[in-house]
Design a protein around this motif. Sequence first.
Motif, short mmCIF file in Angstrom:
data_model
loop_
_atom_site.label_atom_id
_atom_site.label_comp_id
_atom_site.label_asym_id
_atom_site.label_seq_id
_atom_site.Cartn_x
_atom_site.Cartn_y
_atom_site.Cartn_z
N VAL A 1 45.80 48.97 49.02
CA VAL A 1 45.14 47.89 48.30
C VAL A 1 46.12 47.16 47.39
CG1 VAL A 1 43.32 47.37 46.63
CG2 VAL A 1 42.91 49.01 48.46
N GLY A 2 47.01 47.88 46.77
CA GLY A 2 47.95 47.27 45.85
C GLY A 2 49.28 47.97 45.93
N PRO A 3 50.26 47.53 45.14
CA PRO A 3 51.55 48.20 45.13
C PRO A 3 51.41 49.65 44.65
CG PRO A 3 51.38 46.63 43.32
CD PRO A 3 50.19 46.40 44.20
N GLY A 4 52.46 50.43 44.83
CA GLY A 4 52.39 51.86 44.58
C GLY A 4 51.98 52.24 43.18
N HIS A 5 52.25 51.40 42.19
CA HIS A 5 51.95 51.76 40.81
C HIS A 5 50.58 51.26 40.36
CE1 HIS A 5 53.70 47.72 40.61
NE2 HIS A 5 53.05 47.56 39.48
N THR A 6 49.83 50.60 41.25
CA THR A 6 48.50 50.12 40.89
C THR A 6 47.47 50.65 41.88
OG1 THR A 6 48.69 48.09 42.20
CG2 THR A 6 49.41 47.99 39.90
N PHE A 7 46.22 50.64 41.45
CA PHE A 7 45.14 51.06 42.34
C PHE A 7 43.82 50.56 41.78
CE2 PHE A 7 45.61 54.33 39.18
CZ PHE A 7 44.31 54.71 38.86
N ALA B 1 38.93 35.69 36.21
CA ALA B 1 40.22 36.17 35.72
C ALA B 1 40.06 37.51 35.03
CB ALA B 1 40.82 35.14 34.75
N MET B 2 40.40 38.57 35.74
CA MET B 2 40.41 39.93 35.22
C MET B 2 41.57 40.66 35.88
SD MET B 2 36.33 40.88 35.33
CE MET B 2 36.60 42.57 34.77
N PRO B 3 41.99 41.80 35.33
CA PRO B 3 43.08 42.54 35.97
C PRO B 3 42.72 42.89 37.42
CG PRO B 3 42.60 43.43 33.80
CD PRO B 3 41.52 42.44 34.09
N ASP B 4 43.66 42.75 38.31
CA ASP B 4 43.39 43.00 39.72
C ASP B 4 43.27 44.48 40.05
OD1 ASP B 4 43.27 40.36 40.52
OD2 ASP B 4 45.43 40.21 40.83
N ALA B 5 44.00 45.32 39.33
CA ALA B 5 43.99 46.75 39.61
C ALA B 5 44.52 47.48 38.39
CB ALA B 5 44.85 47.06 40.84
N PHE B 6 44.35 48.80 38.39
CA PHE B 6 44.90 49.60 37.32
C PHE B 6 46.38 49.80 37.51
CE2 PHE B 6 40.54 51.18 36.62
CZ PHE B 6 40.49 51.02 35.25
N GLU B 7 47.13 49.66 36.42
CA GLU B 7 48.52 50.07 36.43
C GLU B 7 48.53 51.55 36.03
OE1 GLU B 7 51.25 51.00 34.19
OE2 GLU B 7 52.26 51.03 36.13
N ARG B 8 49.03 52.37 36.93
CA ARG B 8 48.85 53.81 36.79
C ARG B 8 49.40 54.35 35.47
NH1 ARG B 8 49.90 57.40 42.03
NH2 ARG B 8 49.29 55.36 42.80
N GLY B 9 50.60 53.95 35.11
CA GLY B 9 51.18 54.45 33.87
C GLY B 9 50.41 54.03 32.64
N ARG B 10 49.86 52.81 32.65
CA ARG B 10 49.11 52.32 31.49
C ARG B 10 47.83 53.13 31.32
NH1 ARG B 10 48.22 46.07 30.11
NH2 ARG B 10 50.39 46.43 29.57
N LEU B 11 47.09 53.35 32.39
CA LEU B 11 45.87 54.13 32.28
C LEU B 11 46.18 55.55 31.83
CD1 LEU B 11 42.83 54.51 32.62
CD2 LEU B 11 43.24 55.02 35.04
N ARG B 12 47.20 56.14 32.40
CA ARG B 12 47.59 57.51 32.04
C ARG B 12 47.94 57.60 30.56
NH1 ARG B 12 51.41 58.07 35.51
NH2 ARG B 12 53.05 57.38 34.08
#
Length: 369
Positions: A230-236, A156-167
Amino acid sequence: MKTDVRPPRVKMSRHESPSQAACATSPSADPTRQGARDGTHPSGRPSEPILYLHIGLPKAASSYLHGHVFPQLMPGQYLMPGARNAKLPAYRYRPNRYGVRRFSDAFQRNPGFWGDHGDAFLRQFLSPFLAGGHPEQSVLISEEAITRLNHFGIRAMPDAFERGRLRDNLAAFDQCARRMGFARTRILLMIRRQDLLLASSYVQLSRKIIGASQQDFERRVERLISGGTVGPGHTFYPMEYAKLHECLTSVLPAQDVCFLPIESLAGAFDEFTHTIRRFLNAKSVATELSRRPSNTRSMGRNRWALRPLLAFKSPKGALEITIPPALTGRDSVIELRPDMAENIRRHYAEGNRQVADAITADLGAYGYY
């Protein structure tokens, strides 16, 4: 834990044993500063202090940089809050409602953490380098866990980065650094061709995979790369290098973000050392660097030995119990077959072309597309 605990600077040399390195990072280590009291350009001209952040992608030469590059180029100016040091009390932030304890947590959790705790949090880690609350010199922080996400779906870990959160987290980090007195933030990453990165990452995580095998590896990779993205537009995921570069340069000027391919260590070592020296404004221009990292699990071209299954690990990591492969029925080796390697490269090729254009590097020469 009190927030005024002062973490030590990491001092390592290529001749140190792991036990010696651990002693150098204990909270009681002598914090005497060895570097100049202000940052300097290789030419000797004084410059304002810069806060460098090395974001260590998994299996992309971080151990090599820690052992053979950073301590040589940034002596007395180098901090490594992750890896074994993250378990030391001096490297753990006080309990808070955001769940940020490790340094890397602050880049993956709610950006509101920085507004409530950011200055105190960053000061805790950088306290050995501060005088009167301000930096005396440029400092390099190397952190491997910022981008360590579970792309194989193992725990159980985050699946991908949420772009706005990392930014937002990176922007807040930069603002805290500037308030502290750093002139700017610069970010360094080593990238690796995704087919080799995924195979090596699977091997690294194999101690947690009950049914680790060639078939399981290929199934997990296929699930990861299936579909158009790999993921939705806001994640990577961090190995989507174009999206990662775009995210970082939306916060910092492009000249303050440096992507270096790990393949250049073998293919263009002199160019690699020249680039990293200039980016870090390294004063140690006469220091000779070790030429290449090693992979202890590698068994030759595109073959890796799986790690034994982990049955038990003590909280402080002093005791580990593993199960021999003969008792688990697991494979002992995985191979990156040519057809799978080609599928992975094809999936990431367009993004790799985009980032190659952005960083003006010939990634095609190293097989990225």
